[in-house]
Design an enzyme around this catalytic site. Structure first.
Site, short mmCIF file in Angstrom:
data_model
loop_
_atom_site.label_atom_id
_atom_site.label_comp_id
_atom_site.label_asym_id
_atom_site.label_seq_id
_atom_site.Cartn_x
_atom_site.Cartn_y
_atom_site.Cartn_z
N ARG A 99 0.84 -1.20 0.00
CA ARG A 99 0.00 0.00 0.00
C ARG A 99 0.88 1.26 0.00
O ARG A 99 0.56 2.25 -0.64
CB ARG A 99 -0.93 -0.01 1.21
CG ARG A 99 -1.99 -1.10 1.12
CD ARG A 99 -2.90 -1.09 2.31
NE ARG A 99 -3.86 -2.17 2.28
CZ ARG A 99 -3.63 -3.39 2.73
NH1 ARG A 99 -2.45 -3.71 3.26
NH2 ARG A 99 -4.56 -4.31 2.68
N ASP A 106 -9.48 -4.63 8.26
CA ASP A 106 -8.62 -5.71 8.79
C ASP A 106 -9.31 -6.37 10.00
O ASP A 106 -9.23 -7.58 10.18
CB ASP A 106 -7.26 -5.14 9.21
CG ASP A 106 -6.70 -4.24 8.13
OD1 ASP A 106 -5.82 -4.66 7.38
OD2 ASP A 106 -7.19 -3.09 8.02
N HIS A 108 -3.07 0.39 8.44
CA HIS A 108 -3.79 -0.50 7.53
C HIS A 108 -2.76 -0.91 6.48
O HIS A 108 -2.59 -0.25 5.46
CB HIS A 108 -4.97 0.24 6.88
CG HIS A 108 -5.58 -0.53 5.74
ND1 HIS A 108 -6.14 -1.77 5.88
CD2 HIS A 108 -5.72 -0.22 4.41
CE1 HIS A 108 -6.58 -2.20 4.72
NE2 HIS A 108 -6.33 -1.28 3.80
N1 LIG Z 1 -8.73 1.65 2.76
C1 LIG Z 1 -9.03 0.44 2.34
O1 LIG Z 1 -9.27 -0.47 3.14
C2 LIG Z 1 -9.09 0.19 0.86
C3 LIG Z 1 -9.62 -1.00 0.35
C4 LIG Z 1 -9.65 -1.17 -1.03
C5 LIG Z 1 -9.12 -0.20 -1.86
N2 LIG Z 1 -8.61 0.93 -1.32
C6 LIG Z 1 -8.04 2.01 -2.16
O2 LIG Z 1 -9.09 2.75 -2.76
C7 LIG Z 1 -8.54 3.45 -3.88
C8 LIG Z 1 -9.45 3.29 -5.09
O3 LIG Z 1 -9.36 1.96 -5.54
P1 LIG Z 1 -10.17 1.46 -6.83
O4 LIG Z 1 -9.92 0.00 -6.92
O5 LIG Z 1 -11.57 1.97 -6.76
O6 LIG Z 1 -9.38 2.21 -7.98
P2 LIG Z 1 -9.98 2.58 -9.41
O7 LIG Z 1 -8.82 2.90 -10.28
O8 LIG Z 1 -10.96 1.55 -9.86
O9 LIG Z 1 -10.82 3.92 -9.14
C9 LIG Z 1 -10.22 5.11 -8.77
C10 LIG Z 1 -11.05 6.24 -9.39
O10 LIG Z 1 -10.52 7.48 -8.93
C11 LIG Z 1 -10.69 8.40 -10.01
N3 LIG Z 1 -9.83 9.56 -9.81
C12 LIG Z 1 -8.50 9.67 -9.96
N4 LIG Z 1 -8.09 10.91 -9.68
C13 LIG Z 1 -9.19 11.61 -9.32
C14 LIG Z 1 -9.42 12.96 -8.91
N5 LIG Z 1 -8.41 13.84 -8.80
N6 LIG Z 1 -10.69 13.33 -8.63
C15 LIG Z 1 -11.70 12.45 -8.74
N7 LIG Z 1 -11.55 11.16 -9.12
C16 LIG Z 1 -10.32 10.76 -9.40
C17 LIG Z 1 -10.35 7.59 -11.25
O11 LIG Z 1 -10.84 8.19 -12.43
C18 LIG Z 1 -11.01 6.27 -10.92
O12 LIG Z 1 -12.32 6.19 -11.42
C19 LIG Z 1 -7.14 2.86 -4.09
O13 LIG Z 1 -6.17 3.73 -3.54
C20 LIG Z 1 -7.19 1.56 -3.31
O14 LIG Z 1 -5.92 1.12 -2.90
C21 LIG Z 1 -8.59 1.15 0.00
#
Ligand SMILES: NC(=O)c1ccc[n+]([C@@H]2O[C@H](COP(=O)([O-])OP(=O)(O)OC[C@H]3O[C@@H](n4cnc5c(N)ncnc54)[C@H](O)[C@@H]3O)[C@@H](O)[C@H]2O)c1
Length: 306
Positions: free
Chosen positions: A89, A147, A174
């Site tokens: 991460r 988690d 995390h």
């Molecule tokens: N915290 C957690 O437990 C957890 C769990 C799963 C995923 N995540 C994280 O969530 C995030 C998103 O994951 P995902 O699989 O949906 O990715 P993804 O690529 O499918 O979606 C991300 C979206 O963000 C948009 N985006 C990018 N820059 C932007 C901006 N400046 N303004 C608005 N939108 C913007 C993109 O166009 C895209 O649609 C990742 O960083 C991932 O690691 C966190």
């Protein structure tokens, strides 16, 4: 809940769209606003979700500008890329700090609650709070709620007990340095370590499985989305209904002097004003050492923020 509750989601990829459907099913929002830098993606998601209105508690869904999103009672930040196979991460920090910092700069006068989901979630929760200047209790990361949920599910399966009846927490980062609080884990008041058939080996295996869960899912399907969607909808419900549930949210830990310069997860009472009251859990000396190491990892990541 106030008469019309508005929830915003910034970033409508895998995670944002799952947060959206879970939020609608949970009935916590009367209005759901979606924003993505790819405007058509947010529009398409809004149309698709709106067409299901016959099957969830009354709510409208529409796409929105970032200014419009700031009229929401709570906003979820899920913008930025996810991890690729083989990436930790923390490897995402540089790319996503740019995205999340840019959004946070627009939220300086925002009066509502912010949930950061984008990874690495702890460093980016810190970054969002620092850049926006919002009070720390109003900027929360989903942190180790996921988690903790994974741990409860896995313990539950090992003991054949429902996860809802397992009391066990993961705290700290995390990520790879997270800390499982085995010393206080209980079922019906019985310490897990006294449970018939419980072994050190099982404990090590479960901690490992929780730590690598996301990597195992990403290797198979390219992202994780459903469980984090449910986690985030639960956090939204807890906030917007003022439920005061204890959840392991991430926030800047300014109530704990030795952790004041990092954001990480500790159990906190989460209610209408955010993660106001952090609970200091009972820790064994081993767990205390692990938490200090986790904080050190995050401190270093935060130091490298732009
Ligand atoms: N915290 C957690 O437990 C957890 C769990 C799963 C995923 N995540 C994280 O969530 C995030 C998103 O994951 P995902 O699989 O949906 O990715 P993804 O690529 O499918 O979606 C991300 C979206 O963000 C948009 N985006 C990018 N820059 C932007 C901006 N400046 N303004 C608005 N939108 C913007 C993109 O166009 C895209 O649609 C990742 O960083 C991932 O690691 C966190």
């Amino acid at each position: 809940m106030s008469p019309s509750v508005r929830v915003g989601i910034v970033g409508t990829g895998w995670v944002g769209s799952s947060v959206a459907i879970s939020t609608l099913h949970a009935g916590v929002a009367h209005e759901l606003l979606l924003h993505d830098v790819l405007a058509e993606l947010a529009e398409g998601e809004a149309m698709d979700l709106a067409h299901g209105a016959a099957f969830y508690p009354a709510a409208t869904v529409r796409s929105a500008s970032l200014d419009d999103i700031q009229t929401c009672d709570a906003v979820v930040i899920a913008a930025g890329r996810g991890g690729r196979s083989g990436e930790s991460r923390l490897d995402l920090l540089k790319d996503n700090a740019h995205v999340v910092g840019g959004i946070a700069g627009r939220f300086r006068d925002y009066p509502g609650l912010v949930i950061v989901v984008t990874n690495p979630v702890d460093a980016l929760t810190y970054h969002f709070a620092a850049t926006s200047g919002l009070p720390h209790e109003r900027v929360m990361g989903t942190g180790t709620i996921l988690d903790t949920a994974r741990l409860r599910q896995m313990i539950g399966r090992a003991l054949d007990v429902a996860p809802q009846s397992i009391h066990a927490h993961v705290i700290g980062e995390h990520g790879d340095s997270e800390v499982v609080l085995w010393s206080s884990a209980r079922v019906a008041g019985v310490p897990l370590r006294q449970w018939l058939g419980w072994t050190d080996e099982l404990e090590r295996q479960l901690a490992h499985n929780v730590r690598v869960a996301a990597y195992e899912i990403i290797r198979r399907k390219g992202a994780t989305n459903h469980a984090i969607g449910l986690v985030t909808a639960t956090l939204l419900r807890t906030l917007l209904r003022g439920e005061n549930r204890v959840l392991t949210v991430s926030r800047v830990q300014d109530g704990t002097p030795e952790l004041a310069d990092v954001a990480l997860s500790l159990p906190a009472v989460v209610g209408a004003r955010g993660a106001l009251e952090v609970v200091t859990p009972g820790l064994s000396s081993e767990e205390r050492g692990q938490l200090e190491r986790s904080a050190a990892v995050l401190r270093e990541a935060i130091r490298s923020l732009p």
